[in-house]
Design a protein around this motif. Sequence first.
Motif, PDB file in Angstrom:
ATOM      1  N   MET A 250       8.087  -0.811   3.523  1.00 55.23           N
ATOM      2  CA  MET A 250       7.414   0.391   4.003  1.00 55.23           C
ATOM      3  C   MET A 250       7.775   0.688   5.453  1.00 55.23           C
ATOM      4  O   MET A 250       8.072   1.833   5.817  1.00 55.23           O
ATOM      5  N   LEU A 251       7.788  -0.327   6.294  1.00 55.14           N
ATOM      6  CA  LEU A 251       8.037  -0.104   7.714  1.00 55.14           C
ATOM      7  C   LEU A 251       9.466   0.356   7.990  1.00 55.14           C
ATOM      8  O   LEU A 251       9.708   1.151   8.902  1.00 55.14           O
ATOM      9  N   VAL A 252      10.423  -0.129   7.211  1.00 48.62           N
ATOM     10  CA  VAL A 252      11.806   0.270   7.424  1.00 48.62           C
ATOM     11  C   VAL A 252      12.009   1.747   7.096  1.00 48.62           C
ATOM     12  O   VAL A 252      12.970   2.370   7.557  1.00 48.62           O
ATOM     13  N   GLN A 253      11.100   2.333   6.344  1.00 48.96           N
ATOM     14  CA  GLN A 253      11.187   3.762   6.083  1.00 48.96           C
ATOM     15  C   GLN A 253      11.014   4.589   7.355  1.00 48.96           C
ATOM     16  O   GLN A 253      11.204   5.810   7.347  1.00 48.96           O
ATOM     17  N   MET A 254      10.704   3.937   8.441  1.00 50.66           N
ATOM     18  CA  MET A 254      10.752   4.562   9.761  1.00 50.66           C
ATOM     19  C   MET A 254      12.131   5.145  10.066  1.00 50.66           C
ATOM     20  O   MET A 254      12.269   6.023  10.929  1.00 50.66           O
ATOM     21  N   TRP A 255      13.163   4.643   9.396  1.00 50.48           N
ATOM     22  CA  TRP A 255      14.514   5.147   9.642  1.00 50.48           C
ATOM     23  C   TRP A 255      14.556   6.663   9.498  1.00 50.48           C
ATOM     24  O   TRP A 255      15.299   7.336  10.240  1.00 50.48           O
ATOM     25  N   TYR A 256      13.780   7.207   8.559  1.00 51.09           N
ATOM     26  CA  TYR A 256      13.901   8.637   8.262  1.00 51.09           C
ATOM     27  C   TYR A 256      13.347   9.526   9.377  1.00 51.09           C
ATOM     28  O   TYR A 256      14.083  10.365   9.918  1.00 51.09           O
ATOM     29  N   PRO A 257      12.078   9.390   9.772  1.00 50.02           N
ATOM     30  CA  PRO A 257      11.607  10.252  10.866  1.00 50.02           C
ATOM     31  C   PRO A 257      12.341  10.010  12.183  1.00 50.02           C
ATOM     32  O   PRO A 257      12.553  10.954  12.957  1.00 50.02           O
ATOM     33  N   ILE A 258      12.734   8.767  12.443  1.00 52.92           N
ATOM     34  CA  ILE A 258      13.495   8.487  13.666  1.00 52.92           C
ATOM     35  C   ILE A 258      14.828   9.234  13.639  1.00 52.92           C
ATOM     36  O   ILE A 258      15.242   9.850  14.635  1.00 52.92           O
TER      37      ILE A 258
ATOM     38  N   VAL B 124       0.826  -1.198   0.000  1.00 57.90           N
ATOM     39  CA  VAL B 124       0.000   0.000   0.000  1.00 57.90           C
ATOM     40  C   VAL B 124       0.856   1.241   0.000  1.00 57.90           C
ATOM     41  O   VAL B 124       0.508   2.235   0.601  1.00 57.90           O
ATOM     42  N   PHE B 125       1.986   1.187  -0.696  1.00 59.45           N
ATOM     43  CA  PHE B 125       2.936   2.264  -0.487  1.00 59.45           C
ATOM     44  C   PHE B 125       3.281   3.037  -1.747  1.00 59.45           C
ATOM     45  O   PHE B 125       4.297   3.681  -1.810  1.00 59.45           O
TER      46      PHE B 125
ATOM     47  N   PHE C  80      -1.256 -16.452   6.477  1.00 59.47           N
ATOM     48  CA  PHE C  80      -0.644 -15.263   5.879  1.00 59.47           C
ATOM     49  C   PHE C  80       0.678 -14.897   6.555  1.00 59.47           C
ATOM     50  O   PHE C  80       0.979 -13.739   6.802  1.00 59.47           O
ATOM     51  N   TYR C  81       1.467 -15.920   6.832  1.00 59.70           N
ATOM     52  CA  TYR C  81       2.800 -15.744   7.416  1.00 59.70           C
ATOM     53  C   TYR C  81       3.685 -14.850   6.549  1.00 59.70           C
ATOM     54  O   TYR C  81       4.554 -14.131   7.046  1.00 59.70           O
ATOM     55  N   TRP C  82       3.466 -14.878   5.232  1.00 58.16           N
ATOM     56  CA  TRP C  82       4.307 -14.141   4.286  1.00 58.16           C
ATOM     57  C   TRP C  82       4.087 -12.632   4.349  1.00 58.16           C
ATOM     58  O   TRP C  82       4.879 -11.849   3.810  1.00 58.16           O
ATOM     59  N   LEU C  83       3.015 -12.199   5.020  1.00 52.05           N
ATOM     60  CA  LEU C  83       2.723 -10.767   5.095  1.00 52.05           C
ATOM     61  C   LEU C  83       3.720 -10.006   5.968  1.00 52.05           C
ATOM     62  O   LEU C  83       4.013  -8.835   5.718  1.00 52.05           O
ATOM     63  N   THR C  84       4.235 -10.671   7.005  1.00 48.66           N
ATOM     64  CA  THR C  84       5.090  -9.982   7.972  1.00 48.66           C
ATOM     65  C   THR C  84       6.245  -9.257   7.301  1.00 48.66           C
ATOM     66  O   THR C  84       6.443  -8.058   7.494  1.00 48.66           O
ATOM     67  N   ASN C  85       7.002  -9.964   6.509  1.00 42.34           N
ATOM     68  CA  ASN C  85       8.165  -9.344   5.868  1.00 42.34           C
ATOM     69  C   ASN C  85       7.849  -8.743   4.509  1.00 42.34           C
ATOM     70  O   ASN C  85       8.675  -8.012   3.953  1.00 42.34           O
ATOM     71  N   TYR C  86       6.625  -8.998   4.008  1.00 42.04           N
ATOM     72  CA  TYR C  86       6.225  -8.317   2.783  1.00 42.04           C
ATOM     73  C   TYR C  86       6.137  -6.811   3.030  1.00 42.04           C
ATOM     74  O   TYR C  86       6.474  -6.010   2.152  1.00 42.04           O
TER      75      TYR C  86
ATOM     76  N   TYR D  85       1.999   7.683  11.564  1.00 40.04           N
ATOM     77  CA  TYR D  85       1.702   8.200  10.221  1.00 40.04           C
ATOM     78  C   TYR D  85       1.673   7.075   9.197  1.00 40.04           C
ATOM     79  O   TYR D  85       0.730   6.961   8.401  1.00 40.04           O
ATOM     80  N   LEU D  86       2.687   6.236   9.197  1.00 35.80           N
ATOM     81  CA  LEU D  86       2.762   5.153   8.214  1.00 35.80           C
ATOM     82  C   LEU D  86       1.584   4.192   8.355  1.00 35.80           C
ATOM     83  O   LEU D  86       1.003   3.743   7.356  1.00 35.80           O
ATOM     84  N   LEU D  87       1.215   3.886   9.586  1.00 33.82           N
ATOM     85  CA  LEU D  87       0.098   2.968   9.816  1.00 33.82           C
ATOM     86  C   LEU D  87      -1.227   3.579   9.377  1.00 33.82           C
ATOM     87  O   LEU D  87      -2.033   2.933   8.694  1.00 33.82           O
TER      88      LEU D  87
END
Length: 501
Positions: A153-161, A2-3, A143-149, A66-68
């Motif tokens: 997007m989630l790693v983009q947390m690096w920027y605001p952090i 969704v990104f 839907f185990y494959w969703l976690t790392n799918y 925000y991302l969520l």
Amino acid sequence: MVFHFTNLCYATGLSSSCKNLTSACFFQITHYKQYPPNISKIYSYFECRRKKGSQFSEVVVFGLQYLLKKYLTGPVVTEEKIQEAKLFYQMHFKQAVFDEEGWRKVLEKHDGRLPIRIKAVPEGRIIPRGNVLFTVENTDPNFYWLTNYIETMLVQMWYPITVATISREFKKILAKHLKATSGSLEGLDQKLHDFGYRGVSSQESAALGGAAHLVNFCSTDTVAGLLMAQRYYGCPMAGFSIPAAEHSTIISWGRSKEKEAFERVLDQFSSGPVSVVSDSYDIFNACKHIWGDKLKERVMERSQDSCLVIRPDSGDPAETVIEVIKILEECFGCSLNSFGYKVLPSYLRIIQGDGIDLSSVDEVRKCWSAENVFFGCGSALLQKLNRDTLSCAFKCSYVETNGKGMDVYKQPVTDPSKRSKRGRLSLRRNSDGFLETVERGAGKPEEDLLVTVFENGSLMQEYSLEEIRKNARLREEELNPPTLHNHEQELLHNHIINGIH
């Protein structure tokens, strides 16, 4: 998932409608084919790894909400998006690798909502590096494959952090100088102004980075950050600015009419503070002969509430600011505050916005109170950083296969610093008062500081910017470092070196 950013809002890049299935990294698209047979659970986590010799020992958690809210909440899978993704990946890979069946099951079984649970540190909290910041796991074994799918997007947390962390480091430096030279922290939240809007890579970067700075300060020119704070963190107006000249409004008068250009600004903004860039030709001449002579009476007519803020914008920051202050002292005088530091008249201040970073901002002090100077920061605040600045990483640490759990990890022989954590994780404060990550599922639920913020397509916890600012406020020991006895110093050193916080 969704990104994909296709319909960016004109002013901010914060459109709420752009969600599709084509924004994971390409290599993640095929991972559902690679996991072991009969796997039912993938559990992963995000951290800012410790790195020996790094400038930053702790981080400010910010941006996940925000991302969520923008990308993961609600029904995010539709038949239209499935077909779009199917065609897109067929064209890219030139073979059928997209998991059409898996995504359609998400649509049919969960109404397009993601069966995922995310637990995270409350936003604004200050966490020593090397600790878990959030965990992700699937809630439906199909839907185990969703976690790392959704890793990309989630790693983009690096920027605001990273921006929030750097901004807070600025705040620590400025707070120490302000308190040491004035005895007060009054006006601290306005001491660092965000000049970074035009220097970032996108509208969304401006929004995320601008909002991250607003965790620590209330001074900004980055409109996108204000709108993000308003729309996603419940703050009607998170930051402020003042009318300001730029070089075009000065040089358009011609070099011979620089005085008239300055005077025009004073005329147009007579009742409030105003900033005037004064280095178009010769900053020292402008301060001594225009502001300090030809327009001296006009400057002295102003008050603290309508002060003139002179902006140098070139040269060595420390040298230029000190020289400008000396010239202004000669022309307008100064007084000594109760701490014995020089202060310019209340109707006159300086803002230095060129060449400011964590090193240069620490140099501008010599004999003068920090009350005299404001700082602006652009690329060093929002752009001169990357994911490696804080060594951000997202790794799998636990799986379940055939109904049995297993702690997993990576431990590359070529780089021990990339060793990952094992098992289910929790974050707690230990008996010595330090935060530490507990691995292998050994943590006690009642001690865990991680909070469920997202589950099965719904936001479970929401933080206001006011709450986040409270979490991120400077601690007393950061303003007045305590004197530790030898035993206490050794204990603290060992905790930091061993990664127990």
